[in-house]
Motif scaffolding. Structure first.
Motif, PDB file in Angstrom:
ATOM      1  N   HIS A  58       0.911  -1.264  -0.040  1.00  0.00           N
ATOM      2  CA  HIS A  58       0.103   0.055  -0.058  1.00  0.00           C
ATOM      3  C   HIS A  58       0.747   1.147   0.061  1.00  0.00           C
ATOM      4  O   HIS A  58       0.485   2.356   0.185  1.00  0.00           O
ATOM      5  CB  HIS A  58      -0.873  -0.141   1.254  1.00  0.00           C
ATOM      6  CG  HIS A  58      -1.879  -0.989   1.230  1.00  0.00           C
ATOM      7  ND1 HIS A  58      -1.778  -2.168   1.638  1.00  0.00           N
ATOM      8  CD2 HIS A  58      -3.274  -0.981   0.664  1.00  0.00           C
ATOM      9  CE1 HIS A  58      -2.654  -3.072   1.503  1.00  0.00           C
ATOM     10  NE2 HIS A  58      -3.899  -2.480   1.035  1.00  0.00           N
ATOM     11  N   ASP A  59       2.152   1.197  -0.329  1.00  0.00           N
ATOM     12  CA  ASP A  59       2.991   2.170  -0.550  1.00  0.00           C
ATOM     13  C   ASP A  59       2.951   2.952   0.861  1.00  0.00           C
ATOM     14  O   ASP A  59       2.881   4.343   0.576  1.00  0.00           O
ATOM     15  CB  ASP A  59       2.693   3.200  -1.303  1.00  0.00           C
ATOM     16  CG  ASP A  59       3.881   4.173  -1.881  1.00  0.00           C
ATOM     17  OD1 ASP A  59       3.368   5.070  -2.611  1.00  0.00           O
ATOM     18  OD2 ASP A  59       4.765   3.688  -1.608  1.00  0.00           O
ATOM     19  N   LEU A  60       3.012   2.314   1.784  1.00  0.00           N
ATOM     20  CA  LEU A  60       2.838   3.050   3.078  1.00  0.00           C
ATOM     21  C   LEU A  60       4.153   2.864   4.340  1.00  0.00           C
ATOM     22  O   LEU A  60       4.828   1.926   4.216  1.00  0.00           O
ATOM     23  CB  LEU A  60       1.766   2.305   4.149  1.00  0.00           C
ATOM     24  CG  LEU A  60       0.967   3.272   5.075  1.00  0.00           C
ATOM     25  CD1 LEU A  60      -0.335   2.434   5.351  1.00  0.00           C
ATOM     26  CD2 LEU A  60       1.945   3.531   6.146  1.00  0.00           C
ATOM     27  N   GLN A  61       4.783   4.218   4.340  1.00  0.00           N
ATOM     28  CA  GLN A  61       6.200   4.110   5.187  1.00  0.00           C
ATOM     29  C   GLN A  61       5.925   3.878   6.653  1.00  0.00           C
ATOM     30  O   GLN A  61       5.083   4.659   7.364  1.00  0.00           O
ATOM     31  CB  GLN A  61       6.909   5.398   4.933  1.00  0.00           C
ATOM     32  CG  GLN A  61       8.217   5.528   5.704  1.00  0.00           C
ATOM     33  CD  GLN A  61       8.647   6.995   5.442  1.00  0.00           C
ATOM     34  OE1 GLN A  61       8.338   7.681   4.572  1.00  0.00           O
ATOM     35  NE2 GLN A  61       9.665   7.313   6.418  1.00  0.00           N
ATOM     36  N   ILE A  62       6.678   3.040   7.257  1.00  0.00           N
ATOM     37  CA  ILE A  62       6.084   2.744   8.962  1.00  0.00           C
ATOM     38  C   ILE A  62       7.727   2.952   9.449  1.00  0.00           C
ATOM     39  O   ILE A  62       8.633   2.385   9.033  1.00  0.00           O
ATOM     40  CB  ILE A  62       5.627   1.430   9.220  1.00  0.00           C
ATOM     41  CG1 ILE A  62       5.341   1.215  10.667  1.00  0.00           C
ATOM     42  CG2 ILE A  62       6.558   0.341   8.757  1.00  0.00           C
ATOM     43  CD1 ILE A  62       4.533   0.079  10.850  1.00  0.00           C
ATOM     44  N   ASN A  63       7.819   3.546  10.578  1.00  0.00           N
ATOM     45  CA  ASN A  63       8.947   3.834  11.262  1.00  0.00           C
ATOM     46  C   ASN A  63       8.969   3.423  12.858  1.00  0.00           C
ATOM     47  O   ASN A  63       7.808   3.627  13.179  1.00  0.00           O
ATOM     48  CB  ASN A  63       9.432   4.972  11.187  1.00  0.00           C
ATOM     49  CG  ASN A  63      10.055   5.698   9.950  1.00  0.00           C
ATOM     50  OD1 ASN A  63      10.677   4.839   9.251  1.00  0.00           O
ATOM     51  ND2 ASN A  63       9.583   6.758   9.296  1.00  0.00           N
ATOM     52  N   LEU A  64       9.824   2.718  13.422  1.00  0.00           N
ATOM     53  CA  LEU A  64       9.904   2.503  14.818  1.00  0.00           C
ATOM     54  C   LEU A  64      10.838   3.536  15.662  1.00  0.00           C
ATOM     55  O   LEU A  64      12.060   3.387  15.238  1.00  0.00           O
ATOM     56  CB  LEU A  64      10.480   1.173  15.094  1.00  0.00           C
ATOM     57  CG  LEU A  64      10.181   0.399  16.297  1.00  0.00           C
ATOM     58  CD1 LEU A  64       8.680   0.428  16.738  1.00  0.00           C
ATOM     59  CD2 LEU A  64      10.839  -1.203  16.250  1.00  0.00           C
ATOM     60  N   ASP A  65      10.456   4.065  16.710  1.00  0.00           N
ATOM     61  CA  ASP A  65      11.409   5.097  17.316  1.00  0.00           C
ATOM     62  C   ASP A  65      11.226   4.638  18.913  1.00  0.00           C
ATOM     63  O   ASP A  65      10.326   4.789  19.528  1.00  0.00           O
ATOM     64  CB  ASP A  65      10.704   6.432  17.210  1.00  0.00           C
ATOM     65  CG  ASP A  65      11.737   7.322  18.147  1.00  0.00           C
ATOM     66  OD1 ASP A  65      11.163   8.617  18.172  1.00  0.00           O
ATOM     67  OD2 ASP A  65      12.797   7.076  18.393  1.00  0.00           O
ATOM     68  N   ILE A  66      12.309   3.886  19.348  1.00  0.00           N
ATOM     69  CA  ILE A  66      12.555   3.436  20.628  1.00  0.00           C
ATOM     70  C   ILE A  66      13.574   4.045  21.263  1.00  0.00           C
ATOM     71  O   ILE A  66      14.910   3.917  20.951  1.00  0.00           O
ATOM     72  CB  ILE A  66      12.712   1.867  20.621  1.00  0.00           C
ATOM     73  CG1 ILE A  66      11.578   1.213  19.909  1.00  0.00           C
ATOM     74  CG2 ILE A  66      13.009   1.410  21.913  1.00  0.00           C
ATOM     75  CD1 ILE A  66      12.035  -0.308  19.460  1.00  0.00           C
ATOM     76  N   GLN A  67      13.203   4.890  22.211  1.00  0.00           N
ATOM     77  CA  GLN A  67      14.254   5.572  23.268  1.00  0.00           C
ATOM     78  C   GLN A  67      15.179   4.631  24.375  1.00  0.00           C
ATOM     79  O   GLN A  67      16.218   4.769  24.344  1.00  0.00           O
ATOM     80  CB  GLN A  67      13.482   6.494  23.992  1.00  0.00           C
ATOM     81  CG  GLN A  67      12.689   7.991  23.438  1.00  0.00           C
ATOM     82  CD  GLN A  67      13.678   8.447  22.172  1.00  0.00           C
ATOM     83  OE1 GLN A  67      14.876   8.913  22.894  1.00  0.00           O
ATOM     84  NE2 GLN A  67      13.226   8.746  21.173  1.00  0.00           N
ATOM     85  N   GLU A  68      14.080   3.675  24.610  1.00  0.00           N
ATOM     86  CA  GLU A  68      14.938   2.636  25.598  1.00  0.00           C
ATOM     87  C   GLU A  68      13.832   1.500  25.749  1.00  0.00           C
ATOM     88  O   GLU A  68      12.698   1.560  25.921  1.00  0.00           O
ATOM     89  CB  GLU A  68      15.162   3.304  26.759  1.00  0.00           C
ATOM     90  CG  GLU A  68      15.812   2.201  27.788  1.00  0.00           C
ATOM     91  CD  GLU A  68      16.246   2.857  29.158  1.00  0.00           C
ATOM     92  OE1 GLU A  68      16.551   2.178  30.283  1.00  0.00           O
ATOM     93  OE2 GLU A  68      15.898   3.959  29.583  1.00  0.00           O
TER      94      GLU A  68
END
Length: 465
Positions: free
Chosen positions: A332-342
């Motif tokens: 579906h041309d969808l960008q997904i990102n994961l932001d983990i501080q800790e």
């Protein structure tokens, strides 16, 4: 080899002597010119002498420029016409070009515009002449076929071996596809038994997307195997063998013999492209199969002891969920990102938490169905103290009046929705002792889901919920 004069030969017709003088003064050092105010004189001259370019005024007393241009092309089909006019507009320009004019120049004539137009035409003529000479050179290479004949048998043998290898690989791929389809059924059965119907649906959807790519690659390789180009080499070798006693005459004069060099070059290029395509498709198949294996392995791990509380890495659960939806999001041309501080290590049910995360990611993907935009993005964040997970999308958003109903059983804003997904997420997080809420600034403003999990010390044996 065709030779070409150093300067273009141009015939110019205009009922205005001043225009003719302007064109003559502009092009006198750049071309061989014949100028006239009489259309018939121009046609008579064209019938006697070779010209490259035909420049005519659009409007003249007895004939239009387009009519004169067509008469000139009847005499010399290779001549390139140019229309000049003082009454220029978009419609007249399009009409002239549709009727065969190469260029359309407005009056008063700009010397720069005129010179550029003639230069473009002259470059085109020189290129065409060069290409014709190249074709003649290619035909001359027919004499080299005698040397290439020695390589034909070797290439034919290599092609047969390649075909055999492709047949074997294709059979293996079809077997793998069958096994993957069986695994897909097993995933669904296992998910239902373990209470993971929603997770299984998403997993199967992602596996299906990858399987589509596998089937496309398999079909391509099958078509390639069915393309029996080895027969072509066999026919060429047989043809040369039949004419071995008069090979030179056959290659130079016989219609089939003269075509052999070009055929061999085309076949060579085709084989190179096919080799690249085969390697590319096999690499794609390997990557896709590995991806499916990864999804299946993850599902099996989460299906093991689904009702147990145990020490869990929240980062690992989020990363696993991301792997499971990657194929669907890419489709579906969808960008997904994961932001983990800790990372956060807590006691919880990894099965239930995974189910909630996947349901929310599916909900985020579906938020773009009725709200199409170029940069579709989903962001997952993880923070501690307390353990907080956020899933943020820039999709369709939520109306203010619907905000309090989002987790209600049976409530949905989707045309084909059933209203169970978000409610089941709410119930699962509540059972884990946490809380879940949603926020949105309104339609087309995106949505943010926040999960807050209770702080528990990871210790002791796993406990059944």
């Amino acid at each position: 080899m065709n030779t070409q004069p150093e300067l273009p030969r141009i015939i110019v017709i205009d009922d205005d002597p001043i225009i003719l003088e302007t064109i003559h003064n502009t092009l006198t050092d750049l071309a061989i010119l014949h100028t006239t105010t009489c259309p018939q004189d121009a046609l008579n001259t064209l019938a006697k002498l070779p010209f490259d370019i035909f420049i005519t005024d659009q409007i003249m007393p007895d004939v239009t420029g387009i009519e004169l241009m067509k008469k000139a092309q009847d005499i010399n089909p290779d001549i390139i016409p140019v229309i000049i006019t003082a009454n220029a507009n978009k419609e007249s320009a399009i009409d002239a070009l549709k009727n065969g004019a190469y260029d359309f120049i407005e009056k008063p004539i700009s010397p720069i515009v005129l010179i550029k137009s003639i230069s473009r035409i002259w470059d085109k003529l020189k290129t065409d002449n060069h290409n014709n000479n190249l074709i003649n050179d290619i035909k001359a290479t027919n004499i080299q076929l005698k040397l290439q004949n020695q390589e034909l048998n070797e290439k034919n043998e290599k092609l047969a071996k390649t075909e055999e290898t492709l047949n074997k690989r294709t059979k293996d791929l079809r077997k793998n596809v069958t096994e993957l389809l069986k695994a897909e059924v097993e995933i669904k059965s296992s998910a239902v038994k373990a209470g993971m119907a929603e997770v299984a649906t998403n997993i199967l959807h992602n596996v299906g997307n990858v399987l589509n790519s596998v089937n496309v690659s398999t079909s391509y390789l099958l078509d390639l195997v069915k393309n029996k180009r080895s027969n072509i080499f066999h026919n060429i070798a047989q043809l040369l063998t039949e004419n071995k006693d008069n090979l030179n005459d056959f290659l130079i004069n016989h219609p089939k013999g003269k075509l052999l060099p070009l055929l061999l070059i085309e076949l060579s290029d085709a084989f190179k492209n096919e080799d690249k395509s085969v390697i590319y498709e096999l690499n794609r198949l390997s990557i896709n199969i590995d991806h499916i294996k990864t999804i299946i392995t993850l599902q099996q791990n989460y299906a093991d002891k689904p009702n147990f509380l145990e020490s869990c890495s929240i980062q690992t659960i989020l990363e696993d969920a991301l792997r499971m939806v990657t194929a669907d999001y890419s489709t579906h041309d969808l960008q997904i990102n994961l932001d983990i501080q800790e990372d956060s290590l807590i006691v919880t049910s990894r099965h239930k938490l995974l189910q909630v995360i996947i349901n929310l990611l599916r909900n985020a993907r579906e938020s773009f169905v009725e709200y199409e935009q170029k940069n579709k993005k989903v962001l997952i964040t993880l923070n501690n103290n307390p353990t907080t997970i956020k899933i943020i999308d820039n999709g369709v958003g939520i109306l203010k009046e619907n905000m309090e109903k989002m987790f209600s059983h049976g409530f949905t804003t989707k045309k084909d929705g059933h209203g169970f997904g978000l409610h089941s997420c709410y119930m699962a997080i509540k059972e884990l002792g946490g809380e879940i809420n949603v926020s949105s600034d309104g339609l087309q403003k995106g949505t943010s889901f926040t999960i807050i999990l209770p702080e528990k010390v990871a210790s002791g044996e796993p406990q059944e919920v």
